[in-house]
Design a protein around this motif. Sequence first.
Motif, PDB file in Angstrom:
ATOM      1  N   SER A  73       0.834  -1.208   0.000  1.00 62.77           N
ATOM      2  CA  SER A  73       0.000   0.000   0.000  1.00 62.77           C
ATOM      3  C   SER A  73       0.868   1.258   0.000  1.00 62.77           C
ATOM      4  O   SER A  73       0.433   2.318  -0.460  1.00 62.77           O
ATOM      5  CB  SER A  73      -0.951   0.005   1.191  1.00 62.77           C
ATOM      6  N   GLY A  74       2.108   1.153   0.498  1.00 62.49           N
ATOM      7  CA  GLY A  74       3.020   2.301   0.476  1.00 62.49           C
ATOM      8  C   GLY A  74       3.259   2.806  -0.931  1.00 62.49           C
ATOM      9  O   GLY A  74       3.356   4.017  -1.160  1.00 62.49           O
ATOM     10  N   PHE A  75       3.318   1.896  -1.901  1.00 59.19           N
ATOM     11  CA  PHE A  75       3.553   2.330  -3.284  1.00 59.19           C
ATOM     12  C   PHE A  75       2.358   3.118  -3.811  1.00 59.19           C
ATOM     13  O   PHE A  75       2.512   4.033  -4.627  1.00 59.19           O
ATOM     14  CB  PHE A  75       3.849   1.128  -4.183  1.00 59.19           C
ATOM     15  N   SER A  76       1.172   2.750  -3.350  1.00 56.17           N
ATOM     16  CA  SER A  76      -0.026   3.505  -3.707  1.00 56.17           C
ATOM     17  C   SER A  76       0.123   4.948  -3.237  1.00 56.17           C
ATOM     18  O   SER A  76      -0.165   5.903  -3.959  1.00 56.17           O
ATOM     19  CB  SER A  76      -1.237   2.833  -3.060  1.00 56.17           C
ATOM     20  N   SER A  77       0.609   5.085  -2.004  1.00 61.64           N
ATOM     21  CA  SER A  77       0.799   6.406  -1.409  1.00 61.64           C
ATOM     22  C   SER A  77       1.846   7.208  -2.196  1.00 61.64           C
ATOM     23  O   SER A  77       1.646   8.392  -2.493  1.00 61.64           O
ATOM     24  CB  SER A  77       1.238   6.199   0.040  1.00 61.64           C
ATOM     25  N   ILE A  78       2.947   6.556  -2.549  1.00 60.60           N
ATOM     26  CA  ILE A  78       4.012   7.247  -3.300  1.00 60.60           C
ATOM     27  C   ILE A  78       3.469   7.748  -4.643  1.00 60.60           C
ATOM     28  O   ILE A  78       3.722   8.885  -5.045  1.00 60.60           O
ATOM     29  CB  ILE A  78       5.209   6.295  -3.549  1.00 60.60           C
ATOM     30  N   LEU A  79       2.702   6.903  -5.343  1.00 57.70           N
ATOM     31  CA  LEU A  79       2.210   7.285  -6.669  1.00 57.70           C
ATOM     32  C   LEU A  79       1.214   8.445  -6.575  1.00 57.70           C
ATOM     33  O   LEU A  79       1.203   9.322  -7.442  1.00 57.70           O
ATOM     34  CB  LEU A  79       1.554   6.080  -7.354  1.00 57.70           C
ATOM     35  N   THR A  80       0.392   8.441  -5.532  1.00 57.64           N
ATOM     36  CA  THR A  80      -0.526   9.567  -5.333  1.00 57.64           C
ATOM     37  C   THR A  80       0.263  10.855  -5.134  1.00 57.64           C
ATOM     38  O   THR A  80      -0.031  11.892  -5.754  1.00 57.64           O
ATOM     39  CB  THR A  80      -1.432   9.315  -4.106  1.00 57.64           C
ATOM     40  N   GLY A  81       1.286  10.790  -4.283  1.00 59.66           N
ATOM     41  CA  GLY A  81       2.115  11.971  -4.025  1.00 59.66           C
ATOM     42  C   GLY A  81       2.794  12.460  -5.292  1.00 59.66           C
ATOM     43  O   GLY A  81       2.796  13.658  -5.602  1.00 59.66           O
ATOM     44  N   LEU A  82       3.363  11.520  -6.049  1.00 56.92           N
ATOM     45  CA  LEU A  82       4.044  11.856  -7.312  1.00 56.92           C
ATOM     46  C   LEU A  82       3.082  12.584  -8.251  1.00 56.92           C
ATOM     47  O   LEU A  82       3.414  13.607  -8.851  1.00 56.92           O
ATOM     48  CB  LEU A  82       4.540  10.553  -7.950  1.00 56.92           C
ATOM     49  N   ASN A  83       1.872  12.055  -8.364  1.00 54.59           N
ATOM     50  CA  ASN A  83       0.868  12.631  -9.255  1.00 54.59           C
ATOM     51  C   ASN A  83       0.520  14.060  -8.852  1.00 54.59           C
ATOM     52  O   ASN A  83       0.414  14.949  -9.698  1.00 54.59           O
ATOM     53  CB  ASN A  83      -0.395  11.756  -9.191  1.00 54.59           C
ATOM     54  N   PHE A  84       0.347  14.286  -7.558  1.00 52.59           N
ATOM     55  CA  PHE A  84      -0.002  15.638  -7.097  1.00 52.59           C
ATOM     56  C   PHE A  84       1.147  16.613  -7.363  1.00 52.59           C
ATOM     57  O   PHE A  84       0.920  17.746  -7.788  1.00 52.59           O
ATOM     58  CB  PHE A  84      -0.340  15.633  -5.598  1.00 52.59           C
ATOM     59  N   ILE A  85       2.381  16.180  -7.085  1.00 51.09           N
ATOM     60  CA  ILE A  85       3.525  17.089  -7.277  1.00 51.09           C
ATOM     61  C   ILE A  85       3.597  17.524  -8.739  1.00 51.09           C
ATOM     62  O   ILE A  85       3.694  18.717  -9.054  1.00 51.09           O
ATOM     63  CB  ILE A  85       4.847  16.412  -6.841  1.00 51.09           C
ATOM     64  N   VAL A  86       3.526  16.553  -9.660  1.00 50.91           N
ATOM     65  CA  VAL A  86       3.646  16.893 -11.083  1.00 50.91           C
ATOM     66  C   VAL A  86       2.450  17.736 -11.528  1.00 50.91           C
ATOM     67  O   VAL A  86       2.597  18.701 -12.285  1.00 50.91           O
ATOM     68  CB  VAL A  86       3.773  15.610 -11.939  1.00 50.91           C
ATOM     69  N   THR A  87       1.259  17.399 -11.038  1.00 42.91           N
ATOM     70  CA  THR A  87       0.062  18.174 -11.414  1.00 42.91           C
ATOM     71  C   THR A  87       0.195  19.627 -10.985  1.00 42.91           C
ATOM     72  O   THR A  87      -0.087  20.547 -11.765  1.00 42.91           O
ATOM     73  CB  THR A  87      -1.200  17.558 -10.761  1.00 42.91           C
ATOM     74  N   VAL A  88       0.638  19.845  -9.744  1.00 42.10           N
ATOM     75  CA  VAL A  88       0.741  21.220  -9.242  1.00 42.10           C
ATOM     76  C   VAL A  88       1.819  21.994 -10.001  1.00 42.10           C
ATOM     77  O   VAL A  88       1.661  23.178 -10.302  1.00 42.10           O
ATOM     78  CB  VAL A  88       1.018  21.226  -7.718  1.00 42.10           C
ATOM     79  N   HIS A  89       2.903  21.316 -10.353  1.00 43.57           N
ATOM     80  CA  HIS A  89       3.970  22.012 -11.085  1.00 43.57           C
ATOM     81  C   HIS A  89       3.577  22.286 -12.531  1.00 43.57           C
ATOM     82  O   HIS A  89       3.884  23.342 -13.070  1.00 43.57           O
ATOM     83  CB  HIS A  89       5.259  21.183 -11.070  1.00 43.57           C
ATOM     84  N   LYS A  90       2.917  21.329 -13.168  1.00 40.46           N
ATOM     85  CA  LYS A  90       2.799  21.384 -14.628  1.00 40.46           C
ATOM     86  C   LYS A  90       1.410  21.712 -15.166  1.00 40.46           C
ATOM     87  O   LYS A  90       1.277  22.042 -16.337  1.00 40.46           O
ATOM     88  CB  LYS A  90       3.218  20.009 -15.212  1.00 40.46           C
ATOM     89  N   MET A  91       0.361  21.549 -14.356  1.00 40.79           N
ATOM     90  CA  MET A  91      -0.983  21.599 -14.943  1.00 40.79           C
ATOM     91  C   MET A  91      -1.798  22.798 -14.468  1.00 40.79           C
ATOM     92  O   MET A  91      -3.006  22.826 -14.661  1.00 40.79           O
ATOM     93  CB  MET A  91      -1.739  20.302 -14.572  1.00 40.79           C
ATOM     94  N   ARG A  92      -1.160  23.776 -13.835  1.00 42.15           N
ATOM     95  CA  ARG A  92      -1.933  24.916 -13.336  1.00 42.15           C
ATOM     96  C   ARG A  92      -2.469  25.749 -14.500  1.00 42.15           C
ATOM     97  O   ARG A  92      -1.791  25.923 -15.512  1.00 42.15           O
ATOM     98  CB  ARG A  92      -1.047  25.777 -12.435  1.00 42.15           C
ATOM     99  N   ALA A  93      -3.688  26.257 -14.327  1.00 39.36           N
ATOM    100  CA  ALA A  93      -4.321  27.065 -15.371  1.00 39.36           C
ATOM    101  C   ALA A  93      -3.609  28.413 -15.477  1.00 39.36           C
ATOM    102  O   ALA A  93      -2.919  28.825 -14.542  1.00 39.36           O
ATOM    103  CB  ALA A  93      -5.783  27.278 -15.017  1.00 39.36           C
TER     104      ALA A  93
END
Lengths: 497, 102
Positions: A121-141
């Motif tokens: 389940s830790g890997f699930s947590s890591i992937l969620t974190g990774l997704n949020f970091i990249v989204t906040v850096h790259k996908m802001r309007a």
Amino acid sequence: MWAAPSRWGWLNLLTPKGLFAHDTYNKLFTMHGIIMVFFFLVPSIPATLGNFLVPPMVGARDLAFPRINLLSWYIYIVGGIFAITAIVRGGVDTGWTFYAPFSSTYSNTHVILAAIGVFVSGFSSILTGLNFIVTVHKMRAPGMTWSRLPLFVWAHYATSLIQVLGTPVIAITIVLLGMERVLHAGIFDPALGGDPILFQHLFWFYSHPAVYIMILPGMGVISEIVACFSRKSIFGYGFVAFSSVAIAVLGFLVWGHHLFVAGQSMYASMVFSFISFLVAVPSAIKVFNWTATMYRGSVSYDTPMLYAFGFIGLFTIGGLTGLFLATMAVDVHVTDTYFVIAHFHYVMVGGMVMAYLGGVHFWFPKITGRLYPEGWAKFAALVVFVGFNLTFFPQFVLGYLGMPRRYAAYADEFQILNVMSTAGASILGVGYLIPMIYLAWAWRYGPKSPQNPWGAKGLEWEQSPTPPPTFNFDVPPVMNEPAYNYSGEEKEVEIGR
Amino acid sequence: MTHQVVPVRAYVAVFLALIILTITTVVVSRIELGEYNFIVAITIAVIKAVLVILFFMHVKQSSSMTKLFVGAGFFWMAILLVFILSDYFSRGWLPGATWWRS
């Protein structure tokens, strides 16, 4: 449902001799801890509200890696299956902390199965974190600068940093535990040449910051609710935003306060104690800024705000009693007592679960397009608050008087306080049951919600229709005003459009 | 985002370096150097890891933000090691009688 083992646990403590066999009690509190920490508190807000709300809040159509997001869900399910299998096959009795060498050498229960569940389940947590970091850096309007990000997003960004930087360490620790248990490699067990304190260092390097994985998203929720129901922009936006990052960073430097009585060097303990006091500063900054936001605001008392009040009060008690525990001399007295249990339940349940319920109520109209019955909701919030305090406040007293945690029986003089605690747990259980019923009802039969029932600020409320379609926005939104612009500052004129 | 094209000979050179370092690790392990055996093995392992990260994982050509995150990973590992070692190194500092040895 997963809190159920704790209910059985409290039932057990109704009488001094206990109702269950002692090894059954050990397994109950272990599974309660493992399920609640790794499978509820860590993913609760990020995996539900976070996944749903971070993209529209930053003005994106979806997270940066939608398939990785789905993968993290599947991984979570696989991890959960391992943990449930461990329960079904007879349980685990090590405590959720898996302390070695008991877990690696002596326990006869299903340690490996449960440990694999936590590992996966830790890997699930890591992937969620990774997704949020990249989204906040790259996908802001366009126009969604860092200084306009909702504080919910800032909190999730800070949480994600901890998930990505900390979770690999618990994974490695579990692998080492497995190597010792299965292959008898001498890592933690002194009989094999290992060091049990090394396990505690590695375990708490993740598991203390994990406390902030659990509470930071809740703080993000509270920032949104307090601003909306005070009709004011957040007081000290920059301080609240950076305090999330400060908590994330400082949170990695305090784990040794779990080892004060474990044989850790006194000098290391002094350093950890000092930094533990420091981490109270950004937490206090948040509490003071929420209070200042409410000051002279147009405060209304809708259900989400009731939960926010609950959070601020209970988290403050939980946080301040954390300072008692960070004080080395006091910690010697109350370590491994019910004082500790009360402290972290004030933070985790009084704080995080209150925030979760507040967030669920706040965004329920956005997520489902329906309104819930406000009267029932306010009643449930009150029941939760009363039940919670009746459950956990007596435990501060019990702990201070010397009742140790993780024992199935206790001295007769502790019975009155334990009966109060068991009664409170029953009330708390009812308090959680009521929202489950009316929210399930409202999801199907509740009256249709307008697009923005609270008059809240933020791109997620400007998005239409409600509930949002799969890809949120047909046309990319533009952020042309400050965050939490409840005072109605002029929007920027868009040049060239 | 544009990707710089890395010439094949660079990959070959890194690959050869990794092979040579692996052979060196094996050879050194057969020479009795006392505690230096460990230091040499770890040093070689770190060099190999850096080569893989920089070239095979393309961090050398990546943005400053990616480099920052890679650096943060190692910095956090340093936090873990430094604080744990601060405990181990300072355990014997307490002068005089102690509660476990009076």
